[in-house]
Write an enzyme that holds these catalytic residues in place. Structure first.
Site, PDB file in Angstrom:
ATOM      1  N   ILE A   1      41.212  47.448  37.404  1.00  0.00           N
ATOM      2  CA  ILE A   1      40.525  46.687  36.354  1.00  0.00           C
ATOM      3  C   ILE A   1      40.930  47.208  34.975  1.00  0.00           C
ATOM      4  O   ILE A   1      41.226  46.437  34.058  1.00  0.00           O
ATOM      5  CB  ILE A   1      38.991  46.759  36.563  1.00  0.00           C
TER       6      ILE A   1
ATOM      7  N   GLU B   1      42.463  58.959  31.943  1.00  0.00           N
ATOM      8  CA  GLU B   1      42.258  58.966  33.400  1.00  0.00           C
ATOM      9  C   GLU B   1      41.977  60.391  33.857  1.00  0.00           C
ATOM     10  O   GLU B   1      42.704  61.323  33.510  1.00  0.00           O
ATOM     11  CB  GLU B   1      43.521  58.408  34.089  1.00  0.00           C
TER      12      GLU B   1
ATOM     13  N   VAL C   1      36.474  63.686  30.409  1.00  0.00           N
ATOM     14  CA  VAL C   1      35.766  63.015  29.313  1.00  0.00           C
ATOM     15  C   VAL C   1      34.433  63.723  29.047  1.00  0.00           C
ATOM     16  O   VAL C   1      33.686  64.042  29.976  1.00  0.00           O
ATOM     17  CB  VAL C   1      35.538  61.524  29.656  1.00  0.00           C
TER      18      VAL C   1
ATOM     19  N   HIS D   1      67.798  30.799  48.267  1.00  0.00           N
ATOM     20  CA  HIS D   1      68.579  31.388  47.181  1.00  0.00           C
ATOM     21  C   HIS D   1      68.629  30.419  45.999  1.00  0.00           C
ATOM     22  O   HIS D   1      68.870  29.245  46.213  1.00  0.00           O
ATOM     23  CB  HIS D   1      69.998  31.690  47.645  1.00  0.00           C
TER      24      HIS D   1
HETATM   25  C1  FAD Z   1      37.427  42.632  36.158  1.00  0.00           C
HETATM   26  C2  FAD Z   1      37.544  42.490  37.652  1.00  0.00           C
HETATM   27  C3  FAD Z   1      38.684  41.954  38.183  1.00  0.00           C
HETATM   28  C4  FAD Z   1      38.805  41.812  39.560  1.00  0.00           C
HETATM   29  N1  FAD Z   1      39.946  41.274  40.054  1.00  0.00           N
HETATM   30  C5  FAD Z   1      40.092  41.139  41.372  1.00  0.00           C
HETATM   31  C6  FAD Z   1      41.252  40.548  41.911  1.00  0.00           C
HETATM   32  O1  FAD Z   1      42.164  40.154  41.184  1.00  0.00           O
HETATM   33  N2  FAD Z   1      41.345  40.407  43.250  1.00  0.00           N
HETATM   34  C7  FAD Z   1      40.346  40.844  44.104  1.00  0.00           C
HETATM   35  O2  FAD Z   1      40.490  40.703  45.315  1.00  0.00           O
HETATM   36  N3  FAD Z   1      39.226  41.394  43.623  1.00  0.00           N
HETATM   37  C8  FAD Z   1      39.070  41.555  42.288  1.00  0.00           C
HETATM   38  N4  FAD Z   1      37.919  42.071  41.798  1.00  0.00           N
HETATM   39  C9  FAD Z   1      36.873  42.489  42.763  1.00  0.00           C
HETATM   40  C10 FAD Z   1      36.064  41.278  43.239  1.00  0.00           C
HETATM   41  O3  FAD Z   1      35.500  40.641  42.124  1.00  0.00           O
HETATM   42  C11 FAD Z   1      34.978  41.711  44.213  1.00  0.00           C
HETATM   43  O4  FAD Z   1      35.548  42.474  45.250  1.00  0.00           O
HETATM   44  C12 FAD Z   1      34.275  40.499  44.804  1.00  0.00           C
HETATM   45  O5  FAD Z   1      33.673  39.722  43.801  1.00  0.00           O
HETATM   46  C13 FAD Z   1      33.215  40.923  45.812  1.00  0.00           C
HETATM   47  O6  FAD Z   1      32.595  39.794  46.321  1.00  0.00           O
HETATM   48  P1  FAD Z   1      31.096  39.826  46.877  1.00  0.00           P
HETATM   49  O7  FAD Z   1      30.824  38.470  47.390  1.00  0.00           O
HETATM   50  O8  FAD Z   1      30.925  40.969  47.782  1.00  0.00           O
HETATM   51  O9  FAD Z   1      30.186  40.148  45.617  1.00  0.00           O
HETATM   52  P2  FAD Z   1      30.048  39.484  44.177  1.00  0.00           P
HETATM   53  O10 FAD Z   1      31.233  38.703  43.806  1.00  0.00           O
HETATM   54  O11 FAD Z   1      29.624  40.576  43.277  1.00  0.00           O
HETATM   55  O12 FAD Z   1      28.863  38.439  44.345  1.00  0.00           O
HETATM   56  C14 FAD Z   1      27.562  38.829  44.573  1.00  0.00           C
HETATM   57  C15 FAD Z   1      26.651  37.707  44.145  1.00  0.00           C
HETATM   58  O13 FAD Z   1      25.341  37.973  44.626  1.00  0.00           O
HETATM   59  C16 FAD Z   1      24.397  37.687  43.602  1.00  0.00           C
HETATM   60  N5  FAD Z   1      23.186  38.467  43.903  1.00  0.00           N
HETATM   61  C17 FAD Z   1      23.044  39.798  43.944  1.00  0.00           C
HETATM   62  N6  FAD Z   1      21.794  40.133  44.349  1.00  0.00           N
HETATM   63  C18 FAD Z   1      21.156  38.962  44.574  1.00  0.00           C
HETATM   64  C19 FAD Z   1      19.863  38.634  45.043  1.00  0.00           C
HETATM   65  N7  FAD Z   1      18.991  39.577  45.392  1.00  0.00           N
HETATM   66  N8  FAD Z   1      19.534  37.329  45.130  1.00  0.00           N
HETATM   67  C20 FAD Z   1      20.415  36.348  44.811  1.00  0.00           C
HETATM   68  N9  FAD Z   1      21.661  36.609  44.390  1.00  0.00           N
HETATM   69  C21 FAD Z   1      22.023  37.901  44.287  1.00  0.00           C
HETATM   70  C22 FAD Z   1      25.111  38.098  42.335  1.00  0.00           C
HETATM   71  O14 FAD Z   1      24.509  37.498  41.204  1.00  0.00           O
HETATM   72  C23 FAD Z   1      26.516  37.569  42.629  1.00  0.00           C
HETATM   73  O15 FAD Z   1      26.608  36.218  42.267  1.00  0.00           O
HETATM   74  C24 FAD Z   1      37.755  42.218  40.419  1.00  0.00           C
HETATM   75  C25 FAD Z   1      36.584  42.739  39.882  1.00  0.00           C
HETATM   76  C26 FAD Z   1      36.468  42.874  38.516  1.00  0.00           C
HETATM   77  C27 FAD Z   1      35.200  43.431  37.973  1.00  0.00           C
END
Ligand code: FAD
Length: 473
Positions: free
Chosen positions: A192, A211, A245, A452
């Protein structure tokens, strides 16, 4: 009477929304609860990935890459530009449009697959006969016979320096910087950090990355990481490794970071804004896990077995909120596998073939083991590399930095790892994933006809290099 669903998914990120769609496809009456709000207070399905992660970061990377090309590479093609400027607000607005297209796309997919969506927070209230009662903020509770928790993760803050999203930024604030900072600091040179640093460096900010680890991209194959560090340094990213840091102070003008450098000398860094990307913590806030006795592990993640089963019968957890790589596609694969297990099928996630990508320029992508991992486990292996500088398409693109590297078993020739730094590494890695999933040998790839001129010929040539018989190098 609370409505009962076969499957209730809490969280609508890539883990949750995909689990909900697959469960519905398999014939289950499925609900998904997600609390993310857009700027108008409406739903914004897709979680971290869609709202403040994968998608918006790639939108900004694309915009900033265009800017860099226009400023530095167009001239090589004979294209002259009198004046070059960047309208940061417009760039952010485009990013927001891309995000919204994805949010709306998921809402459409829910309708298409008949997933019932609840916008609000879902939390366990109690165990009931044959399932669990889930409270939904702003509405009636519902009952799930099976529950899939996919509540994701949040950015980890530096101790003593909470995010204010003005000066000290998480990924959220980093994607909303409204004007080009002159000096930008980054704590953490992970995926990130490097992506966000690249965006603002390309647009003209002076970017310094601090880092803590003494090595750059420790999880990446060393040869690939070295090549990447060389490229990033040449581009002007200042990367300091092995730092400690200390105090972080917000003052009138910006942020001041006290740190000790690798030689143990006291230093300070003054920047307009500081992005902190030192990892993410699993999110169980508001889930009320205690109400039903859902067990967490020592990191605060939901404890699951290899098949995403929690300690409670009928409760599963997937994605960032459980162990394993915090990647959107890992979350999705787990979501599909869990829905299929609920249906009595044999859902499976192969952790050995999950690809990793860093969308910098050059891009970095890999699957399988690194050379240092193979050495550490005493494996007998062969290595082959092919540089993009010897690839015709890369030359035509003017993008010749980097290489493809193959690692194969010394005896069976089975591919053990593929590592790429260079143009379109994110797309090229898919071939390696397929090959490894089918337990292909490097010779299998070497014998396949590749178009190619294409960058994928470098993959074939690296496979040939394992047997020391490259044709174009
Ligand atoms: C800047 C950045 C760049 C990234 N780029 C990449 C990339 O290029 N490729 C990649 O593979 N991964 C990337 N990631 C990582 C990726 O975003 C996560 O691994 C992924 O979103 C995880 O998915 P998830 O469904 O587990 O959780 P999340 O995407 O975090 O979704 C969780 C959801 O649950 C909701 N929630 C939480 N608690 C509750 C509750 N109690 N009730 C109702 N809703 C709730 C939240 O609001 C959210 O909408 C990146 C992350 C960041 C921060």
């Amino acid at each position: 009477m609370s409505k009962t669903f076969d499957v209730v998914v809490i969280g609508g990120g890539p883990g949750g929304y995909i689990a909900a769609i697959r469960a519905a496809q398999l014939g289950f009456d499925t609900a998904c609860i997600d609390e993310w709000k857009n700027a108008k207070g409406g739903p914004a399905l897709g979680g971290t990935c869609t709202n403040v992660g994968c998608i918006p970061s790639k939108a900004l990377l694309q915009s900033s890459e265009h800017f860099e090309h226009a400023g530095h590479h167009f001239a090589d093609h004979g294209i002259g530009l009198k004046e070059l400027s960047i309208d940061v607000k417009k760039m952010l607005a485009r990013k927001d449009t891309v995000v919204k297209q994805n949010n709306d796309g998921i809402l459409y997919l829910f309708k298409k697959n008949k997933v019932t969506f609840f916008h609000g927070r879902g939390s366990f209230s109690r165990t009931v006969e044959g399932g669990y009662e889930i409270a939904v903020s702003g509405g009636e509770p519902i009952i799930g016979k099976q529950v899939i928790v996919a509540t994701g993760s949040n950015a980890r803050a530096l101790p003593g320096a909470p995010f204010d999203e003005e000066r000290i930024l998480s990924n959220d604030g980093a994607l909303r910087i409204g004007a080009l900072p002159k000096k930008l600091g980054l704590i953490g040179s992970g995926v990130i950090g490097l992506e966000m640093g690249s965006v603002w460096r390309r647009l003209g900010a002076e970017v310094t990355v601090l880092e803590a680890l003494p090595v750059f991209l420790g999880a990446v194959d060393e040869q690939i990481a070295k090549e990447a560090l060389k490229a990033f340094t040449k581009q002007g990213l200042k990367i300091e490794l092995g730092v400690k840091v200390g105090e972080v102070k917000v003052n009138g003008k910006g942020v001041s970071v006290a740190y000790t450098d690798a030689k143990g000398e006291a230093q300070s860094l003054d920047v307009d804004r500081l992005i902190v990307s030192i990892g993410r913590v699993p999110n169980t806030v508001g889930l009320n896990a205690e109400a039903v006795g859902l067990k967490l592990d020592e990191r605060g993640a939901i404890a699951v077995d290899a098949e995403c089963r929690t300690n409670l019968p009928g409760v599963w957890a997937v994605g960032d909120v459980v162990r394993g790589p915090m990647l959107a596609h890992k979350a999705e694969e787990e979501g599909v596998a869990v829905a299929e297990r609920i249906a009595g099928q044999h859902g499976h996630v192969n952790f050995n073939t999950i690809p990793w990508v860093i969308y910098t320029h050059p891009e970095i992508a890999w699957v399988g083991e690194t050379e240092q991992q193979l050495k550490a486990r005493g494996a007998a292996y062969k290595a082959g590399t092919f540089p993009f500088s010897a690839n015709g398409r890369a030359r035509a693109l003017g993008d010749t930095t980097g290489m493809v590297k193959f690692l194969a078993d010394a005896v069976s020739d089975e591919i053990l790892g593929v590592h790429i730094v260079g143009p379109m590494a994110s797309e090229l890695i898919a071939e390696a994933v397929v090959a490894m999933e089918f337990k292909a040998s490097s010779e299998d790839i070497a014998r396949i006809c590749h178009a190619h001129p294409s960058l994928s010929e470098s993959t074939k040539e690296a496979a040939l290099a394992v047997d020391k018989r490259t044709l174009n190098f």
